[in-house]
Design a protein around this motif. Sequence first.
Motif, PDB file in Angstrom:
ATOM      1  N   GLU A 188     -11.067 -17.301 -21.030  1.00 17.76           N
ATOM      2  CA  GLU A 188     -11.148 -18.654 -20.475  1.00 17.76           C
ATOM      3  C   GLU A 188     -12.502 -19.257 -20.807  1.00 17.76           C
ATOM      4  O   GLU A 188     -13.536 -18.616 -20.688  1.00 17.76           O
ATOM      5  N   TRP A 189     -12.455 -20.534 -21.199  1.00 16.90           N
ATOM      6  CA  TRP A 189     -13.686 -21.194 -21.627  1.00 16.90           C
ATOM      7  C   TRP A 189     -14.596 -21.562 -20.465  1.00 16.90           C
ATOM      8  O   TRP A 189     -15.777 -21.826 -20.661  1.00 16.90           O
ATOM      9  N   GLU A 228     -17.003 -26.954 -31.517  1.00 17.28           N
ATOM     10  CA  GLU A 228     -16.264 -28.185 -31.765  1.00 17.28           C
ATOM     11  C   GLU A 228     -16.780 -28.878 -33.021  1.00 17.28           C
ATOM     12  O   GLU A 228     -16.000 -29.379 -33.838  1.00 17.28           O
ATOM     13  N   ASP A 300     -12.170 -32.787 -24.382  1.00 14.02           N
ATOM     14  CA  ASP A 300     -11.814 -32.587 -22.987  1.00 14.02           C
ATOM     15  C   ASP A 300     -12.467 -31.286 -22.518  1.00 14.02           C
ATOM     16  O   ASP A 300     -12.140 -30.214 -23.027  1.00 14.02           O
ATOM     17  N   ARG A 303     -10.410 -28.208 -21.975  1.00 13.22           N
ATOM     18  CA  ARG A 303      -9.673 -27.596 -23.074  1.00 13.22           C
ATOM     19  C   ARG A 303     -10.645 -26.883 -24.010  1.00 13.22           C
ATOM     20  O   ARG A 303     -11.857 -27.130 -23.982  1.00 13.22           O
ATOM     21  N   ALA A 304     -10.122 -26.007 -24.824  1.00 13.76           N
ATOM     22  CA  ALA A 304     -10.941 -25.287 -25.797  1.00 13.76           C
ATOM     23  C   ALA A 304     -11.483 -26.258 -26.838  1.00 13.76           C
ATOM     24  O   ALA A 304     -10.871 -27.307 -27.105  1.00 13.76           O
ATOM     25  N   ASP A 307      -9.406 -28.597 -29.397  1.00 13.58           N
ATOM     26  CA  ASP A 307      -8.040 -28.720 -28.889  1.00 13.58           C
ATOM     27  C   ASP A 307      -7.924 -30.057 -28.174  1.00 13.58           C
ATOM     28  O   ASP A 307      -8.420 -30.230 -27.062  1.00 13.58           O
ATOM     29  N   TYR A 308      -7.278 -31.012 -28.835  1.00  8.87           N
ATOM     30  CA  TYR A 308      -7.183 -32.367 -28.290  1.00  8.87           C
ATOM     31  C   TYR A 308      -5.790 -32.620 -27.730  1.00  8.87           C
ATOM     32  O   TYR A 308      -4.785 -32.243 -28.346  1.00  8.87           O
ATOM     33  N   ALA A 309      -5.739 -33.295 -26.592  1.00 11.68           N
ATOM     34  CA  ALA A 309      -4.466 -33.519 -25.907  1.00 11.68           C
ATOM     35  C   ALA A 309      -3.491 -34.295 -26.774  1.00 11.68           C
ATOM     36  O   ALA A 309      -2.281 -34.073 -26.725  1.00 11.68           O
TER      37      ALA A 309
END
Length: 366
Positions: A188-189, A228, A300, A303-304, A307-309
């Motif tokens: 988990e980040w 990122e 976000d 999120r990792a 990783d974009y929604a």
Amino acid sequence: IFAFENERGVQEPVGFWDPLALSSSGDVSTFKRRRTVELKHGRLCMLATMGYITPEVTGKFPGYLSYSANLKFADVPNGLAAISKVPALGWAQVVAYAGFCELSAGSDDWKTGTPGDYGFKVLTSSDPAEKEKKLCAELANGRLAMMATIGMFFQDGLTGSAWGDWALYTDSPLRSLKSDPGFNTLPEWDRPKNGFEGLVGDQPPLGLWDPLGFTKDRDVEKFKRRREIELKHGRVAMFATMGYIVPEYFKFPGYLSPSLGLKFADVPNGLAAISKVPGLGWAQWFIFCGLVDFGLYRADPARAPGDYANGGILGVPNASGPMSDEEGRKKKLNSELANGRLAMVAIMGMLFQNGTIGDASSMWGL
């Protein structure tokens, strides 16, 4: 600089190899003297390289190296560690033998026009073509051996092992974090931990790749931000790399700018395209990239990294995803990161090569 382009050693894949332009003066005597030095160093390094390998494979001589010091050959370690074990008289013998070989052979070989020829001919041939092939192979192998033995020295010096057991080099910037099972529990980040092994990108052959030691502070937020950025740069570089290759085989039909009468086919590939695309075209690119970066794909914190929604498979907005198979998903994420890293190196190489040659098509031999 091309006065010696037909000399021995000008061969594939690098051709005329003189990155420091040492031969630019065109001085034949200086070239021959340097060729003698190159051959001597190459021959010595071929012996040194074998000297590193042979004791590990075939073992060592039986008996004593020094009776008075009660020192056996088996007691002498391989590599740099042997320097402190060999007695002073032993080193004197080595130096005396090397001096005898050097002085007895003379140093006029380059003056007579045959650098490296001391009358000792073992790997030779009566066939001129075969002889030339063997002499070229000697030169190439000597160059390789010079690189190899320096690499062995460097690796031995860092790890303390002749074969470079990197597990012994705990201070290596390539492995800025020590291996510990407690560090490999970070799925988990949002869980602050003190290491990043086991995450996406930690894969063979380099493992946790951090040559500059950015992760030594163990700051999770900084790591996420840098990851990122790495992913973004890698994705852009993958597009850019393909953008260099595809136009050599296909371009859009029609006009890029009807008002200027500029067709897609009129725009050259590579760096030369920068001056051909109209200013309004560049403005459109900046606006498009800005909308994608600031509007569609927003980071976000929940999120990792990367990783974009709104991003689905292959980055298609609102497409299906993510994968339900965790192992398959991790494999693909590792592949994306590895391919992105390769693409960043590739596009820099293409830009450099294009800038040097001045023609993108020549890069592909077209």
